[in-house]
Design an enzyme around this catalytic site. Structure first.
Site, PDB file in Angstrom:
ATOM      1  N   ASP A 160     -15.261  -2.649  -1.696  1.00  0.00           N
ATOM      2  CA  ASP A 160     -14.934  -2.457  -0.396  1.00  0.00           C
ATOM      3  C   ASP A 160     -15.965  -2.427   0.985  1.00  0.00           C
ATOM      4  O   ASP A 160     -16.999  -1.720   0.253  1.00  0.00           O
ATOM      5  CB  ASP A 160     -14.115  -1.351  -0.091  1.00  0.00           C
ATOM      6  CG  ASP A 160     -12.349  -1.533  -0.528  1.00  0.00           C
ATOM      7  OD1 ASP A 160     -11.845  -2.612  -1.220  1.00  0.00           O
ATOM      8  OD2 ASP A 160     -12.294  -0.365  -1.275  1.00  0.00           O
ATOM      9  N   ASP A 164       1.079  -1.317  -0.067  1.00  0.00           N
ATOM     10  CA  ASP A 164      -0.017   0.256  -0.153  1.00  0.00           C
ATOM     11  C   ASP A 164       0.649   1.416  -0.031  1.00  0.00           C
ATOM     12  O   ASP A 164       1.314   0.993   0.435  1.00  0.00           O
ATOM     13  CB  ASP A 164      -0.630   0.378   1.415  1.00  0.00           C
ATOM     14  CG  ASP A 164      -1.542  -1.225   1.097  1.00  0.00           C
ATOM     15  OD1 ASP A 164      -2.028  -2.188   0.065  1.00  0.00           O
ATOM     16  OD2 ASP A 164      -2.630  -1.052   1.827  1.00  0.00           O
TER      17      ASP A 164
END
EC number: 5.3.1.16
Length: 239
Positions: free
Chosen positions: A129, A8
């Site tokens: 998500d 990330d």
């Protein structure tokens, strides 16, 4: 089962968030390119990269680093975060990205999604998500009124072949994946599913493998060494 080590990106560094909170970040490596090389060295077959800055800004802010990673490794790289135009998709492919993950755009711009899937087919993955079962967008800052199941069904109708499902409440917690939500997703769509969020142990991975989940994204567990990358790759190869 495919194993996807996660990188990330935030402000040029490799970080992990806790439950998607940008204020709760931990820097795992100041050099994301070096981290990518480490994952490849230990046997990773594909890398999963998220541009966290891009997810908030709505455009890729870490493209130079992503390009460096693609040049530094020989394995495929899939990238998500802030990709909301065809130009952005084409830029990523042009620097060597193998597959592109669309999130916010999948919910708010169906025309763009349909066109992108038509052009690039299986190279386009949709990331869903969820927070308490509802789809979160724009770097997890906004929660919609659309259930993750309904969005997954829409994606399947459009022709999306692979979905990355993340339970935000599990992300970065090492609390185990949300098996119940994944099972419900499996009952409603036939797309390939990649599980993300909460995976903490080889046992978690085996459970997902037993469910016939296509792949699993592993982040914090690799950095904190609760999962050994070489071991989990060997285990899933034998399953």
């Amino acid at each position: 089962m495919e194993i996807f080590p996660a990188i990330d990106l935030k402000e040029g560094r490799c970080v992990r968030l806790y439950q998607g909170e940008f204020s709760k970040e931990t820097v795992m490596n100041e050099d994301p390119v070096a981290q990518a090389i480490i994952f490849e060295k230990f046997g990773a077959k594909t890398l999963h990269i998220v541009d966290l800055d891009g997810a908030i800004a709505g455009e890729s802010l870490n493209l130079p680093i992503i390009e460096k990673i693609c040049k530094a490794v020989r394995i495929p790289v899939q990238v998500g975060g802030g990709i909301r135009s065809l130009v952005a998709v084409e830029k990523l492919f042009s620097v060597g990205v193998d597959k592109v993950i669309l999130g916010t755009a999948a919910l708010y711009d169906k025309t763009f999604l349909e066109e992108t899937v038509r052009l690039y087919k299986e190279k386009i993955i949709v990331g869903i998500d969820a927070k308490n079962g509802f789809v979160a967008t724009r770097g997890w800052l906004d929660v919609s009124e659309i259930s993750y199941i309904d969005l997954a069904k829409q994606m399947e109708k459009i022709g999306v072949q692979t979905i990355v499902f993340t339970d935000i409440s599990k992300d970065g917690t090492l609390a185990g994946p949300n098996v119940e939500q994944l099972e419900l997703l499996q009952k409603n769509v036939a797309t390939r599913l990649i599980a993300s969020g909460g995976v903490a142990s080889i046992q978690d991975v085996k459970k997902l493998n037993d469910m016939n989940i296509y792949g699993v994204i592993i982040g914090k567990a690799l950095y904190e060494k609760t999962i050994d990358l070489e071991e989990v790759l060997e285990v899933t190869k034998l399953c």
